[in-house]
Design a protein around this motif. Structure first.
Motif, short mmCIF file in Angstrom:
data_model
loop_
_atom_site.label_atom_id
_atom_site.label_comp_id
_atom_site.label_asym_id
_atom_site.label_seq_id
_atom_site.Cartn_x
_atom_site.Cartn_y
_atom_site.Cartn_z
N UNK B 14 0.85 -1.20 0.00
CA UNK B 14 0.00 0.00 0.00
C UNK B 14 0.88 1.24 0.00
N UNK B 17 2.51 1.78 -3.43
CA UNK B 17 1.63 2.25 -4.49
C UNK B 17 1.12 3.65 -4.19
N UNK B 18 1.04 3.99 -2.89
CA UNK B 18 0.59 5.35 -2.55
C UNK B 18 1.65 6.37 -2.96
N UNK B 20 3.62 6.23 -5.52
CA UNK B 20 3.84 6.34 -6.95
C UNK B 20 3.20 7.54 -7.63
N UNK B 21 1.91 7.86 -7.31
CA UNK B 21 1.32 8.96 -8.06
C UNK B 21 1.87 10.32 -7.67
N UNK B 24 3.05 12.74 -10.27
CA UNK B 24 2.10 13.29 -11.23
C UNK B 24 1.23 14.41 -10.62
#
Lengths: 439, 275
Positions: B14, B17-18, B20-21, B24
């Motif tokens: 978790x 993946x948290x 990663x963005x 952006x």
């Protein structure tokens, strides 16, 4: 399990009725004398919670339908009229909208409880499959209900989901036109969705009746997974024992429900659905309601064509197949799980995999809320693989390799054992300090 | 131990993946969190603020934007600005836009609104609104604070469930109104707003200091105007919020007591079962 009926009508009218239509006998046998394993924990109250939620949804829904207008030009404002001008309309609508979410909260707990305690195993296969059918009907009902306010997410959610069917070879486009009632999502679509949204809950109620019937034939599973051997020792009558326990469970669940419906009624929705639906403007992210997110992630995980040499499955069809397979696989669970032991409490390895599966579902849910781009698509594919691996690899193989713990001889033995562990000495009948094990 | 390692692995995933963005996310600025009188479990509207907000709407926003779901009579309803009914009748009669209807002779006609009328917007229809605004009609504002939001991200969206933070939309609207910046290259017909998704917005900066004259001595700043009109729009979007929270509190109280009574009844009923 139900055994011989002990109902004895006391009054003259009762006897007269019993000889002609034994409805009081049915109620007595099903909800008063019906024997319930005495070691059920609070996860077993979710069946009652779900029944109450179904009734609540139907009642609020019928009232909403009195004020709602199913027309693309009027639907959005008719909902706002309910929110503003109908007496307590805001409450009815917020209860209905949040009630749908609460329904899914309860059904997921109910399903995971079944998964954990092996409630789908013989002789409860039909009971479980009826449950899967109810779940499918619930999903269809919830989806069509979300379309009715005709906000941006309503409209575009309908566009995305109905378009799934176009992936079916040969007949796909025809099916989609049939769903739409035309060549795009428009007024005929809204009208049929409203009609079906009103119809399906009553079909759910019908399947629920079968579900409860099947339950009352086999009797309830219980946390040990050991079947009832001696009705006197292992069970208690439904009333007052299960009735009062279910009542407590339902009231606690209502507290959660009220917390959302009254204090953050829009938390579980999407802000963009307060913008009237506009077929010319696509929202930045089209996302379904939270309870569909894991399946949405599986749908979007297949981003490549699958070449099977003889033929090629296009990526869109692949995604649709994966999504429907993710639901369909549940129906085969009774035969996929090869373990003879029902309850995961006695399956040390399965316990690990069960919780891993829960994590996989949560991760899929999170991925479903993300845009369909790298790295989410790759992660979705990995977790989709893990989701299916649990059903198609872990459950069939685990039964062959796992060494389960020793099962108790009976439910009564398990209860005594647990009390001995907790309270020291065995508790004698009527002792007032009896600790409540698992509620 | 195995269970623990599983939990760790899950937490790691978790977390990974948290993160990663994050790369952006820079393009859109999230609004700051403002304080609102209507926030939280017991938060209610500030009547004076709603009245000021209505004044800002009337004198500034109403020249382009409608609040089509609102009737004049709503202004005197309990839980809103609670402007006295007589005053509301006067506001309706003096309203800057007329009610457009078909007259008895079958010709389009106009009349002054009454308190029972929906508040008329500036344009006769969507085409007129588009034609007067470079092809894009100014959106209706009635539901604006409920129709806008921004992503809170993990773990905030979970924490919000317990802290009842749900003023995302109000925060965004106020931030938007105060988020205009000069000196940016913009496509023709647009203006730079640091909170607007994509930054280029057709609407120019409308709020100037001392633009609206408050009669109660409240500071006449852009921040104050933005806060007041946002609060007014929040009420317009959720006119029964006060009643909702009041009833909700009673419901919770009842359920808690009921749950307590049921729990002890259950305990008594089950007392002699386990033996």
């Amino acid at each position: 399990m139900q055994g011989h009926s002990h109902y004895v009508p006391k009054t003259g009218i009762g006897k007269w009725f019993d000889a002609r239509l034994p409805l009081p006998r049915l109620v007595y046998d099903s909800f008063i004398a019906y024997p319930v394993p005495k070691n059920l924990n609070y996860f077993w109250t979710f069946g009652g919670i779900l029944s109450v939620m179904l009734v609540a949804q139907i009642i609020t829904g019928v009232v909403l339908a009195m004020h709602y207008t199913a027309h693309v030009d009027l639907a959005f404002n008719s909902i706002e009229k309910i929110m503003r001008d109908v007496n307590y309309g805001w409450m009815i609508r917020y209860l209905h909208a949040n009630g749908a979410s609460m329904f899914f909260v309860a059904v997921y707990v109910h399903m995971l409880r079944g998964l954990y305690y092996g409630s789908y195993k013989a002789p409860r296969e039909i009971l479980w499959i009826l449950g899967v059918i109810i779940y499918l009907l619930m999903m269809a009902t919830a989806f069509m209900g979300y379309v009715l306010p005709w906000g941006q997410m309503s409209l575009w959610g309908a566009v995305v989901i109905t378009n799934l069917f176009s992936a079916i070879p040969v007949v796909g486009p025809t099916i989609v036109e049939f769903l739409w009632g035309g060549y795009s999502v428009d007024n005929p679509t809204l009208n049929r969705f409203f009609s079906l949204h009103y119809l399906l809950p009553f079909m759910i109620a019908g399947v629920v009746a079968l579900h409860v019937w099947a339950l009352h034939v086999t009797g309830q599973n219980n946390p040990t997974g050991v079947e009832v051997k001696d009705i006197k020792k292992d069970t208690v009558p439904f009333t007052p024992y299960a009735t009062i326990k279910d009542a407590f469970g339902i009231i606690c669940f209502f507290i959660l429900f009220a917390w959302f419906a009254f204090f953050q009624p829009n938390y579980l929705g999407h802000a963009v659905n307060y913008v009237p639906g506009d077929p010319l403007v696509t929202p930045a992210h089209i996302v379904p309601e939270w309870y569909f997110l894991p399946f949405y992630a599986i749908l979007r995980a297949i981003t490549f064509d699958i070449n099977l040499i003889v033929f090629v499955i296009p990526s869109k069809l692949g995604g649709v197949l994966a999504m429907f397979a993710a639901i369909a696989v549940l129906a085969f669970l009774p035969w996929l799980d090869t373990s003879k032991v029902k309850s995961t409490a006695y399956r040390p390895l399965h316990k690990q995999f069960f919780w891993a599966f829960v994590v996989v579902c949560v991760m899929l849910g999170w991925l479903g809320s993300k845009p369909a781009e790298y790295p989410y698509t790759v992660l979705s594919l990995i977790f989709t693989g893990l989701y299916f691996a649990y059903f198609l690899l872990v459950l069939p193989l685990l039964g062959l390799f796992e060494t389960p713990k020793a099962l108790p001889a009976s439910i009564a033995d398990a209860v005594l054992e647990q009390e001995r562990k907790k309270g020291g000495a065995p508790v004698t009948a009527g002792a007032n300090a009896a600790p409540q094990t698992k509620g | 131990m195995k269970r623990f390692s599983l939990v760790l692995a899950a937490a790691g995933l978790i977390g990974l993946s948290a993160a990663m963005p994050a790369a952006k996310a820079a393009e859109q600025l999230n609004p700051p969190r403002y304080g609102w009188s209507f926030a939280g479990m017991f938060g209610m509207y500030d009547r004076a603020q709603l009245q000021r907000g209505f004044q800002v709407y009337k004198e500034v926003c109403a020249s382009c934007h409608s609040v089509s779901l609102l009737s004049f009579r709503n202004l005197s309803q309990p839980g809103g600005p609670e402007i006295p009914a007589a005053q509301v009748a006067q506001i309706a009669a003096d309203w800057q836009h007329k009610v457009r209807e078909i007259g008895d002779d079958g010709q389009p006609a106009e009349r002054a609104p009454r308190a029972s009328d929906r508040i008329p917007g500036p344009f006769a229809n969507i085409k007129a609104a588009e034609a007067a605004n470079g092809g894009k009609a100014p959106p209706d504002l009635t539901l604006m604070p409920k129709a806008r939001s921004y992503e809170r991200g993990f773990p905030w969206f979970i924490i919000d469930m317990f802290t009842l933070y749900q003023e995302h939309g109000a925060d965004y609207v106020k931030a938007f109104l105060t988020g205009y910046e000069q000196g940016h290259e913009t496509p023709p017909g647009t203006h730079y707003n640091k909170y607007f998704p994509g930054n280029f917005v057709g609407m120019p900066n409308m709020l100037q200091p001392d633009q609206v004259t408050y009669s109660d001595g409240t500071p006449q700043t852009v921040q104050q105007y933005a806060a007041d009109v946002t609060a007014f729009l929040m009420w317009a979007a959720e006119p029964h919020m006060e009643q909702r929270k009041r009833i909700g509190f009673q419901v919770l109280l009842f359920l808690l007591v009921f749950a307590g009574l049921t729990y002890f009844t259950k305990k008594k009923v089950w007392k002699d079962v386990h033996a």
